[in-house]
Design a protein around this motif. Structure first.
Motif, PDB file in Angstrom:
ATOM      1  N   ASP A  88      80.723  56.182  11.001  1.00 30.58           N
ATOM      2  CA  ASP A  88      80.876  54.760  10.644  1.00 30.58           C
ATOM      3  C   ASP A  88      80.035  53.888  11.574  1.00 30.58           C
ATOM      4  O   ASP A  88      79.375  52.942  11.137  1.00 30.58           O
ATOM      5  N   MET A  89      80.090  54.211  12.859  1.00 32.95           N
ATOM      6  CA  MET A  89      79.316  53.417  13.836  1.00 32.95           C
ATOM      7  C   MET A  89      77.825  53.575  13.601  1.00 32.95           C
ATOM      8  O   MET A  89      77.069  52.599  13.662  1.00 32.95           O
ATOM      9  N   LEU A  90      77.376  54.819  13.343  1.00 31.42           N
ATOM     10  CA  LEU A  90      75.955  55.034  13.063  1.00 31.42           C
ATOM     11  C   LEU A  90      75.518  54.300  11.803  1.00 31.42           C
ATOM     12  O   LEU A  90      74.458  53.665  11.789  1.00 31.42           O
ATOM     13  N   ASP A  91      76.331  54.387  10.769  1.00 24.93           N
ATOM     14  CA  ASP A  91      75.994  53.692   9.520  1.00 24.93           C
ATOM     15  C   ASP A  91      75.872  52.189   9.755  1.00 24.93           C
ATOM     16  O   ASP A  91      74.934  51.545   9.264  1.00 24.93           O
ATOM     17  N   TYR A  92      76.802  51.627  10.506  1.00 26.44           N
ATOM     18  CA  TYR A  92      76.753  50.194  10.797  1.00 26.44           C
ATOM     19  C   TYR A  92      75.490  49.865  11.595  1.00 26.44           C
ATOM     20  O   TYR A  92      74.791  48.897  11.302  1.00 26.44           O
TER      21      TYR A  92
END
Length: 196
Positions: free
Chosen positions: A84-88
């Motif tokens: 999720d953090m990478l996608d954001y």
């Protein structure tokens, strides 16, 4: 900053309880950490700095209430995964872009202060060897550098990539790993070495 569900009339009781926590627990911790013997001694120290124990107590109460309110507002239903953090990050990567910059140090030798260019190179090499041998860069720069920042230890403030111009362009400090040096910035009147 109480929660919206907290009745206004309950706030004084909560503040009083937090004040008791400050008086009983926080004050003891602070006195021990600061190696002070009494609340009065601590208050005197704070007053020298323009504060007081009462101000510290008020700040403790406000911070605690604010933190509790914020904790109540945070939705913790969903776990944020690494993906999720990478996608954001990748979706907002332009928000994290900034020009490359670094702070750097410089030792300079004016060729005109020496009998020959070779002697100037030896003077620069001697300063570099002293730094390499463990001497503080700033001390070496103050004692021997001819650069405009020598008096302040040879340090240049944050520099943005592309803002430096040398007669003979090279990789420069912005391409150096931290703690490494680059020699041979040549100008007609001086020779330099840099450290990023």
């Amino acid at each position: 900053m109480p929660s919206a569900s907290l009745p206004k009339e309950a706030l004084p009781k909560i503040e009083a309880k937090l004040g008791d926590v400050f008086d009983d627990q926080e004050t003891r911790k602070i006195l021990k950490r600061a190696k002070l013997n009494s609340r009065a001694e601590w208050d005197a120290k704070l007053r020298e700095m323009g504060s007081s124990v009462e101000r510290e107590k008020r700040q403790f109460i406000d911070n605690t209430l604010g933190n509790q309110w914020m904790h109540q507002q945070i939705k913790t239903d969903k776990e944020v995964t690494h993906q999720d953090m990478l996608d954001y990050y990748y979706a907002h990567s332009t928000e994290y872009e900034f020009p490359a910059q670094c702070r750097w140090e410089q030792l300079s030798v004016r060729i005109s202060k020496h009998r020959s260019k070779q002697e100037a190179w030896h003077a620069l090499a001697d300063m570099g060897n002293r730094v390499y041998g463990g001497a503080l860069f700033a001390e070496v720069a103050k004692k021997g550098s001819d650069g405009i920042t020598a008096a302040t230890g040879g340090t240049h403030d944050w520099t943005i990539k592309g803002s430096l111009r040398f007669d003979r362009p090279g990789p420069g400090a912005l391409h150096l790993a931290g703690g490494t040096t680059k020699s041979d910035h040549r100008r007609s009147e001086r020779i330099c070495t840099s450290s990023a």
